[in-house]
Scaffold this active site. Structure first.
Site, short mmCIF file in Angstrom:
data_model
loop_
_atom_site.label_atom_id
_atom_site.label_comp_id
_atom_site.label_asym_id
_atom_site.label_seq_id
_atom_site.Cartn_x
_atom_site.Cartn_y
_atom_site.Cartn_z
CE1 TYR A 151 31.68 25.64 116.30
CE2 TYR A 151 33.66 25.27 115.41
CZ TYR A 151 32.89 26.01 116.31
OH TYR A 151 33.39 26.79 117.31
CG ASP A 246 27.30 18.76 118.33
OD1 ASP A 246 28.42 19.35 117.80
OD2 ASP A 246 26.22 19.31 119.09
CE LYS A 274 24.28 26.83 118.34
NZ LYS A 274 24.96 27.93 118.02
P1 KE4 Z 1 29.24 26.90 121.46
O1 KE4 Z 1 30.63 26.51 122.26
O2 KE4 Z 1 29.59 28.09 120.68
O3 KE4 Z 1 28.21 27.26 122.79
O4 KE4 Z 1 28.97 25.67 120.82
C1 KE4 Z 1 29.43 24.91 119.89
C2 KE4 Z 1 28.77 24.15 119.01
C3 KE4 Z 1 28.74 22.78 118.94
N1 KE4 Z 1 28.00 22.04 118.20
C4 KE4 Z 1 27.23 22.86 117.13
C5 KE4 Z 1 26.52 21.53 116.33
C6 KE4 Z 1 27.38 23.95 117.14
O5 KE4 Z 1 26.77 24.54 116.15
C7 KE4 Z 1 28.22 24.79 117.82
C8 KE4 Z 1 28.25 26.25 117.64
N2 KE4 Z 1 27.47 26.81 116.64
C9 KE4 Z 1 28.03 27.90 116.16
C10 KE4 Z 1 27.10 28.59 114.95
N3 KE4 Z 1 27.35 27.72 113.87
C11 KE4 Z 1 28.28 28.98 117.02
C12 KE4 Z 1 28.39 30.38 116.32
C13 KE4 Z 1 29.88 30.99 116.79
O6 KE4 Z 1 30.94 30.13 116.93
O7 KE4 Z 1 29.96 32.23 116.98
#
Ligand code: KE4
Length: 435
Positions: A151, A246, A274
């Site tokens: 993701y 990523d 994060k």
């Molecule tokens: P954000 O746009 O949510 O800050 O980051 C996206 C993203 C990009 N790359 C990786 C590897 C990520 O895990 C994420 C976001 N992670 C999720 C949890 N697995 C965020 C939680 C959510 O979507 O509410």
């Protein structure tokens, strides 16, 4: 026999959730929080401190979500709060450069081995979107390769066969993404090289980038098999496409230099998020100068953000990173190992045929006896059993990631006492399930 809890009072959460559903789609501002996949309603959180969160019914939990990995020191760490308060006294946003954002960028460049220059943005999604735009501009190619179960946020070009919420709700790809955009993304199995070589031989001059979570965490935790990341690097070199790590989750999680330092494989671009914001909105894209300097205003690849480098997010992130010391990763790794060893012993003793994957201070328990080395294998898990397990752990005061296809994270606020309580809760829950 351990006490079998039947329920906790969560009536205030339910009232708020019913109210929320009137004005917010699904009652939540991000799908995975909905608890839909664990057949429950979400808990509304009232406060959090160290390793704990409290819901609005004043139930206390040991928190393994830690803002989806952002809180490496747990909640409201005193050194972080002090820096946020100091920053707040000087205003919330300038829309102009300030010294702290420069210091955070210098710290990222010093820490992450492949990053020569870095640009701060407001989320992991923005970081990935920018990295892909840079890769297409630099290579003058339009296709990208991603891996099923990974993701990378919710920008159009990475919304296919994704992990996290997509895996949780079984969504193969999202409506609203145009066919043309979707056709520019090729999704292949993770931890497998044959199909990657095939595709790159089929499109030798079309692939701008290979993007990967170096340790998958959005299908549950799935580490790379031996040599996999090195092979991605070799293949990217052979076909002159960029390799993007990523590291939104693994950055500063697995080591100060992230997965690229741990596995000693250098990508061309890295995305972060994060932990570098310590729980405040942030993202970052970094890499080789020759690629990063394509970004406006020095280059012509446009990227911008009203709140990029926001003083409060930066103060929180800086205090978080500066609180990482030489013992942090050893402590996190040893504590996670101890927890996972105890869980494995209990599984053997109770005949619970489950698969536990971990890397550093993140882990997932899959309800399958199959070895989980890919998203396809992770999907063999019994998600109904996971839902039952999740609810039993909640009843026992443990707040896990509310999906089979997410990771659980430890923080430095997690002490021996929490370890003991978690193992006790696990024993109660698994005994209840396998009795
Ligand atoms: P954000 O746009 O949510 O800050 O980051 C996206 C993203 C990009 N790359 C990786 C590897 C990520 O895990 C994420 C976001 N992670 C999720 C949890 N697995 C965020 C939680 C959510 O979507 O509410």
């Amino acid at each position: 026999m351990p006490e079998t809890l039947t329920h906790k009072n969560t009536s205030e959460s339910l009232k708020l959730f019913e109210r929320a559903c009137n004005v917010i789609p699904g009652g939540v501002n991000s799908p995975v929080r909905s608890f839909k996949s664990v057949e429950s309603n979400p808990l509304f959180i009232s406060k959090a401190k160290d390793a704990f969160i409290w819901d609005v019914d004043n139930n206390k939990y040991i928190d393994f979500v830690n803002s989806w990995g952002a809180l490496i020191h747990g909640h409201a760490h005193e050194k972080v709060i002090i820096e946020i308060e100091k920053a707040l006294a000087k205003g919330t946003s300038y829309g102009a450069p300030h010294e702290n954002e420069l210091e955070l960028c210098e710290l990222i460049v010093q820490s992450v081995p492949s990053i020569e220059k870095v640009r701060l943005v407001n989320s992991g999604t923005e970081a990935v979107m920018t990295a892909l735009r840079l890769a297409k501009a630099y290579t003058k190619r339009n296709k990208i390769v991603k891996f099923s179960g990974c993701y990378h946020g919710h920008s159009d070009s990475v919304l296919s066969m994704s992990g996290s919420g997509f895996a949780t709700f079984g969504i193969p790809s999202s409506p609203g993404v145009s066919k043309n955009t979707a056709n520019e993304t090729i999704t292949l199995p993770y931890n497998e090289l044959f199909s990657l070589e095939l595709i790159l031989n089929k499109y030798p001059n079309d692939i701008a980038a290979i993007i990967v979570e170096p340790v998958m965490a959005n299908a549950g935790v799935i580490p790379p098999i031996k040599g996999y990341l090195e092979s991605l690097r070799t293949i990217a070199n052979k076909f002159h496409c960029l390799l993007i790590f990523d590291e939104v989750i693994t950055g500063f999680r697995l080591s100060k230099g992230g997965a690229q330092e741990k596995f000693n494989v250098m990508p061309d671009l890295t995305t972060l998020g994060k932990i570098i914001g310590g729980g405040m909105p942030i993202g970052a894209v970094g890499g080789k100068k020759e690629i990063m300097d394509l970004l406006a205003p020095i280059g012509s690849v446009y990227q911008a953000g009203t709140l990029s480098g926001n003083p409060i997010s930066v103060a929180c992130g800086l205090a978080t990173l500066k609180s990482i010391d030489k013992n942090t990763y050893t402590y996190l790794e040893e504590t996670t190992n101890e927890l996972c060893e105890e869980v494995s012993k209990l599984n053997d003793k109770l005949g619970a045929n489950l698969t536990l994957n971990k890397t550093g201070s993140m882990f997932s328990l899959f309800f399958t006896k199959e070895r989980v080395t890919s998203f396809e294998k992770a999907k063999l898990s019994n998600t109904k059993s996971f839902a039952q397990f999740f609810k039993l752990m909640l009843l026992n005061g443990i707040y896990l990631a509310p999906s089979q296809f997410e990771a659980n994270f430890l923080s430095t606020a997690f002490s021996k006492e929490e370890l003991t309580k978690t193992i006790e809760a696990y024993k109660n829950s698994i005994t209840e399930m396998f009795k």
